[in-house]
Motif scaffolding. Structure first.
Motif, mmCIF file in Angstrom:
data_model
loop_
_atom_site.group_PDB
_atom_site.id
_atom_site.type_symbol
_atom_site.label_atom_id
_atom_site.label_comp_id
_atom_site.label_asym_id
_atom_site.label_seq_id
_atom_site.Cartn_x
_atom_site.Cartn_y
_atom_site.Cartn_z
ATOM 1 N N ILE A 142 0.976 -1.009 0.049
ATOM 2 C CA ILE A 142 -0.038 -0.023 -0.017
ATOM 3 C C ILE A 142 0.871 1.296 0.116
ATOM 4 O O ILE A 142 1.603 1.463 1.053
ATOM 5 C CB ILE A 142 -0.845 0.235 1.121
ATOM 6 C CG1 ILE A 142 -1.738 -1.105 1.315
ATOM 7 C CG2 ILE A 142 -1.596 1.498 1.214
ATOM 8 C CD1 ILE A 142 -2.559 -1.280 2.529
ATOM 9 N N ASN A 182 -4.083 9.249 2.320
ATOM 10 C CA ASN A 182 -4.850 7.859 2.327
ATOM 11 C C ASN A 182 -6.401 8.155 3.007
ATOM 12 O O ASN A 182 -6.236 8.633 4.178
ATOM 13 C CB ASN A 182 -4.450 6.596 2.944
ATOM 14 C CG ASN A 182 -5.163 5.373 3.016
ATOM 15 O OD1 ASN A 182 -6.146 5.290 2.372
ATOM 16 N ND2 ASN A 182 -4.568 4.434 3.529
ATOM 17 N N VAL A 203 -9.623 6.732 4.282
ATOM 18 C CA VAL A 203 -9.762 5.249 4.756
ATOM 19 C C VAL A 203 -11.660 5.101 4.956
ATOM 20 O O VAL A 203 -12.165 5.947 5.782
ATOM 21 C CB VAL A 203 -9.300 4.882 6.310
ATOM 22 C CG1 VAL A 203 -9.920 3.576 6.775
ATOM 23 C CG2 VAL A 203 -7.820 5.002 6.281
ATOM 24 N N THR A 207 -7.670 -5.971 2.291
ATOM 25 C CA THR A 207 -7.674 -4.400 2.131
ATOM 26 C C THR A 207 -7.824 -4.417 0.688
ATOM 27 O O THR A 207 -7.393 -5.115 0.026
ATOM 28 C CB THR A 207 -6.162 -3.811 2.484
ATOM 29 O OG1 THR A 207 -5.992 -3.898 3.952
ATOM 30 C CG2 THR A 207 -6.198 -2.477 2.068
ATOM 31 N N TYR A 232 -8.185 -1.257 -2.241
ATOM 32 C CA TYR A 232 -8.309 0.282 -2.543
ATOM 33 C C TYR A 232 -7.920 0.613 -3.817
ATOM 34 O O TYR A 232 -7.731 -0.183 -4.908
ATOM 35 C CB TYR A 232 -7.065 1.161 -1.662
ATOM 36 C CG TYR A 232 -5.519 0.700 -2.084
ATOM 37 C CD1 TYR A 232 -4.746 1.227 -3.150
ATOM 38 C CD2 TYR A 232 -5.172 -0.678 -1.383
ATOM 39 C CE1 TYR A 232 -3.523 0.751 -3.540
ATOM 40 C CE2 TYR A 232 -3.700 -0.962 -1.955
ATOM 41 C CZ TYR A 232 -3.015 -0.217 -2.975
ATOM 42 O OH TYR A 232 -1.605 -0.725 -3.425
ATOM 43 N N ILE A 250 -5.339 7.822 -2.160
ATOM 44 C CA ILE A 250 -5.717 6.428 -2.189
ATOM 45 C C ILE A 250 -7.068 6.541 -1.238
ATOM 46 O O ILE A 250 -7.139 7.151 -0.253
ATOM 47 C CB ILE A 250 -4.588 5.610 -1.266
ATOM 48 C CG1 ILE A 250 -3.514 5.614 -2.143
ATOM 49 C CG2 ILE A 250 -5.159 4.193 -1.030
ATOM 50 C CD1 ILE A 250 -2.343 4.876 -1.398
ATOM 51 N N TYR A 251 -8.004 5.638 -1.807
ATOM 52 C CA TYR A 251 -9.287 5.242 -1.101
ATOM 53 C C TYR A 251 -9.287 3.903 -0.617
ATOM 54 O O TYR A 251 -9.162 3.132 -1.720
ATOM 55 C CB TYR A 251 -10.211 5.703 -1.980
ATOM 56 C CG TYR A 251 -10.378 7.192 -2.456
ATOM 57 C CD1 TYR A 251 -11.118 8.064 -1.692
ATOM 58 C CD2 TYR A 251 -9.683 7.530 -3.597
ATOM 59 C CE1 TYR A 251 -11.181 9.414 -1.933
ATOM 60 C CE2 TYR A 251 -9.600 9.107 -4.074
ATOM 61 C CZ TYR A 251 -10.561 9.785 -3.195
ATOM 62 O OH TYR A 251 -10.394 11.101 -3.633
ATOM 63 N N SER A 252 -9.356 3.689 0.491
ATOM 64 C CA SER A 252 -9.209 2.452 1.110
ATOM 65 C C SER A 252 -10.079 1.532 1.939
ATOM 66 O O SER A 252 -10.803 2.664 2.734
ATOM 67 C CB SER A 252 -7.650 2.184 1.554
ATOM 68 O OG SER A 252 -7.624 2.887 2.874
ATOM 69 N N THR A 284 -10.629 -1.375 4.690
ATOM 70 C CA THR A 284 -9.864 -2.705 5.349
ATOM 71 C C THR A 284 -10.673 -3.550 6.269
ATOM 72 O O THR A 284 -11.564 -2.554 6.932
ATOM 73 C CB THR A 284 -8.758 -2.078 6.165
ATOM 74 O OG1 THR A 284 -7.835 -1.780 5.091
ATOM 75 C CG2 THR A 284 -7.943 -3.305 6.717
#
Length: 142
Positions: free
Chosen positions: A26, A32, A34, A102, A104, A111-113, A115
């Motif tokens: 990642i 990022n 989340v 995870t 993304y 980054i669009y993640s 988890t």
């Protein structure tokens, strides 16, 4: 999260013409954002709306090394350490199972993640992290 659910996610990705890119990385160089919550389908609907074409997928499998790296060498008379080691060894039944999933996508260098962790993986982490504080190390005689 279990394997059945990840298969459902991958099926959904393919059905919606999103490419799956398996990875263990990642990127840390990008901001990022989340996703809060467990609704993976809503997360992916946004990816589709934002015209993402690739979704990076990372599956962390629980390994024997996770157990071994947390075992503290001891003598049998060290009751607190024996008890800690027994708690860690109780997770051996999860070796080979999916611990953390995870996924993304990236847009405009953000980054669009999403988890999710298995409940047992969260429990393992909370026990193993216990040793990171000096006070806990002293309690266990380290």
């Amino acid at each position: 999260m279990d394997l059945a659910e990840t298969l459902e996610i991958k099926k959904y990705l393919i059905e919606n013409e999103l490419q799956i890119y398996p990875t263990q990385d990642i990127p840390e160089d990008f901001p990022n954002i989340v996703w809060e919550g467990n609704d993976w389908k809503e997360f992916l609907k946004i990816a589709i709306f934002e015209k993402a074409s690739i979704v990076f997928v990372r599956e962390e499998i629980f390994k024997d090394a996770h157990i071994k790296s947390n075992i503290i060498p001891t003598t049998d008379s060290d009751e607190r350490i024996v008890e800690f080691n027994n708690k860690i060894r109780a997770f051996e039944k999860h070796i080979g199972k999916l611990a953390i999933f995870t996924m993304y996508w990236i847009k405009n260098d953000v980054i669009y993640s999403f988890t999710q962790s298995s409940k047992w993986a969260e429990d393992f982490l909370s026990i193993s992290v216990m040793l990171e504080t000096t006070e806990d190390r002293e309690i266990l005689g380290m």
